[in-house]
Design a protein around this motif. Structure first.
Motif, PDB file in Angstrom:
ATOM      1  N   GLY A  50       0.829  -1.210   0.000  1.00  0.00           N
ATOM      2  CA  GLY A  50       0.000   0.000   0.000  1.00  0.00           C
ATOM      3  C   GLY A  50       0.855   1.247   0.000  1.00  0.00           C
ATOM      4  O   GLY A  50       0.644   2.162   0.801  1.00  0.00           O
ATOM      5  N   TYR A  51       1.837   1.269  -0.888  1.00  0.00           N
ATOM      6  CA  TYR A  51       2.743   2.415  -0.993  1.00  0.00           C
ATOM      7  C   TYR A  51       2.909   2.812  -2.443  1.00  0.00           C
ATOM      8  O   TYR A  51       2.914   1.954  -3.330  1.00  0.00           O
ATOM      9  CB  TYR A  51       4.145   2.046  -0.444  1.00  0.00           C
ATOM     10  CG  TYR A  51       4.207   1.961   1.057  1.00  0.00           C
ATOM     11  CD1 TYR A  51       4.521   3.079   1.817  1.00  0.00           C
ATOM     12  CD2 TYR A  51       3.908   0.774   1.711  1.00  0.00           C
ATOM     13  CE1 TYR A  51       4.548   3.020   3.201  1.00  0.00           C
ATOM     14  CE2 TYR A  51       3.931   0.702   3.098  1.00  0.00           C
ATOM     15  CZ  TYR A  51       4.251   1.824   3.841  1.00  0.00           C
ATOM     16  OH  TYR A  51       4.266   1.770   5.204  1.00  0.00           O
ATOM     17  N   GLY A  52       3.078   4.106  -2.655  1.00  0.00           N
ATOM     18  CA  GLY A  52       3.506   4.570  -3.965  1.00  0.00           C
ATOM     19  C   GLY A  52       5.016   4.744  -3.896  1.00  0.00           C
ATOM     20  O   GLY A  52       5.701   4.113  -3.083  1.00  0.00           O
ATOM     21  N   LEU A  53       5.524   5.659  -4.720  1.00  0.00           N
ATOM     22  CA  LEU A  53       6.959   5.945  -4.693  1.00  0.00           C
ATOM     23  C   LEU A  53       7.370   6.459  -3.305  1.00  0.00           C
ATOM     24  O   LEU A  53       8.466   6.167  -2.818  1.00  0.00           O
ATOM     25  CB  LEU A  53       7.250   6.978  -5.789  1.00  0.00           C
ATOM     26  CG  LEU A  53       8.668   7.376  -6.125  1.00  0.00           C
ATOM     27  CD1 LEU A  53       9.553   6.170  -6.355  1.00  0.00           C
ATOM     28  CD2 LEU A  53       8.670   8.272  -7.370  1.00  0.00           C
ATOM     29  N   CYS A  54       6.465   7.225  -2.665  1.00  0.00           N
ATOM     30  CA  CYS A  54       6.633   7.687  -1.273  1.00  0.00           C
ATOM     31  C   CYS A  54       8.057   8.182  -0.981  1.00  0.00           C
ATOM     32  O   CYS A  54       8.800   7.547  -0.213  1.00  0.00           O
ATOM     33  CB  CYS A  54       6.208   6.617  -0.278  1.00  0.00           C
ATOM     34  SG  CYS A  54       4.431   6.325  -0.277  1.00  0.00           S
TER      35      CYS A  54
END
Lengths: 212, 208
Positions: A50-54
């Motif tokens: 549940g992460y994008g590039l973050c």
């Protein structure tokens, strides 16, 4: 993001949740994510993240035995707005501080987030300095946008938190509906290249997969 | 006379009153302004380290930015007066969609202390504003900063706008900010990137 994902998750799926506050320290977050991935070695075929590039926290992550799948987004705000383009369009129209139920609950449970942070600063440096810093923040973000997703419960409590924060930092309060369609598709295994990054076992997550 | 170490520590400990007083005292005692600025930058690096170790919070980072801004205002006239001739012009700003300015301000001040004439366009700067400033000033270096990964898109668009305006061959482009590295630099199409303010100064000196 986990709260919004739960309604789509089959019961047998195991979940691991990390503090939302680690987002501001991406190098630390990367270490924690890699340790968690290593801990799952050999136990599952796919790890949904549940992460994008973050802030590049996910770059370089790798699993020996599982495929890693994550939304092809800068961060979860793009996920809830439905696309990277929509996120860019919001930010270039007028930079905004975004909140979702996941962020609000995360901030409340681990005592992080701007509201608590500035309460702390008023104690440490005094009201005058705290107000000066708020003025500095105010000159940056003019609006706060609460994204209401279909899965959100007790929205009134979110609104109260978001309104308090908007007033405290002299931001305009705005609200818009979000979508959880990408999360539904991620969990359903419907991973098209435009919207998802899929990394094969033994490979590393690369910047080019998010952005080219 | 306050030592540079004391100034660095006062900033690293976020002691605003002490840091400002020490800077004024050091100037009065004829300590060169660029040395004071360097000590302050070391103090900011220490703040960054304490943030990474989770001793400091985001608000502490902002506090350090606030103190640094005031110190820069005190030092700026001295930096100009003490500096020899301007070595070159640089257009600088945080790109469209991003409003973070602490890192940008540190680099801008280090460039000024190295006798560059810096045209600081502020934050949330669209490509057309960068282009207009480059045309108007005739600057041969463009510096773009960003903390959000969204900034990569704006940086790339700005480089493309430079090409469209026919300026790409004359203007060297440097980028920097939290998530920026060599890979980002390549994808954005910049000439180089800087990991810190000194790095940015070295790049700029090599280009003018």
């Amino acid at each position: 993001m986990i709260d919004e994902m739960r309604s789509f998750l089959p019961e047998e799926v195991e979940t691991l949740v990390f503090d939302v506050s680690q987002h501001v320290r991406p190098k630390q977050l990367k270490i924690e994510l890699q340790a968690a991935i290593d801990g799952l070695d050999g136990t599952c075929e796919v790890i949904l993240m549940g992460y994008g590039l973050c802030s590049n926290a996910v770059l370089g992550l790798s699993s020996k035995s599982s495929r890693l799948v994550m939304p092809r987004m800068h961060d979860c705000i793009g996920v809830f707005l439905g696309s990277q383009q929509e996120y860019m369009s919001e930010m270039t129209r007028e930079p905004a501080f975004f909140l979702t139920q996941g962020y609000i609950r995360g901030y409340q449970s681990d005592g992080s987030g701007p509201l608590t942070d500035f309460d702390r600063i008023a104690v440490r440096y005094g009201e005058e300095r705290a107000n000066r810093l708020i003025g500095r923040m105010m000159s940056a973000y003019k609006r706060l946008v609460y994204i209401k997703t279909a899965q959100a419960d007790d929205v009134e409590s979110d609104r109260a938190y978001a309104h308090t924060m908007a007033e405290r930092f002299h931001m305009r309060y705005e609200e818009r509906s979000g979508t959880s369609e990408l999360l539904r598709r991620m969990i359903a295994g419907d991973w098209n290249e435009d919207d998802f990054v899929v990394v094969q076992p033994g490979q590393e997550v690369r910047l080019e997969q998010f952005w080219s | 006379m306050p030592s540079l170490e004391e100034i660095k520590n006062a900033l690293a400990e976020l002691n605003e009153d002490l840091a400002l007083q020490l800077v004024k005292d050091a100037l009065a005692a004829k300590t060169p302004a660029f040395e004071i600025l360097k000590a302050c930058q070391d103090g900011m690096t220490e703040v960054g380290r304490l943030f990474e170790c989770q001793d400091y919070f985001v608000s502490d980072l902002m506090m350090s930015g606030e103190i640094f801004k005031q110190i820069s205002a005190i030092l700026e006239p001295e930096l100009k007066a003490g500096g020899s001739q301007t070595v070159g012009k640089i257009v600088f700003g945080t790109v469209k969609g991003d409003i973070h300015d602490i890192g940008k301000d540190i680099v801008v001040n280090m460039l000024k202390s190295a006798n560059f004439d810096v045209i600081d366009l502020g934050v949330d700067v669209p490509p057309e504003k960068f282009i207009a400033a480059l045309k108007e000033s005739g600057a041969k270096v463009l510096g773009m900063s960003g903390l959000l990964t969204l900034a990569f898109d704006s940086m790339k668009q700005t480089v493309q706008a430079l090409e469209a305006a026919g300026l790409r061959q004359q203007v060297k482009v440097m980028i920097g900010g939290g998530p920026v590295d060599g890979n980002v630099c390549r994808v954005v199409g910049a000439d180089d990137w800087g990991a810190d303010a000194q790095h940015a100064v070295r790049l700029a000196k090599g280009w003018v």
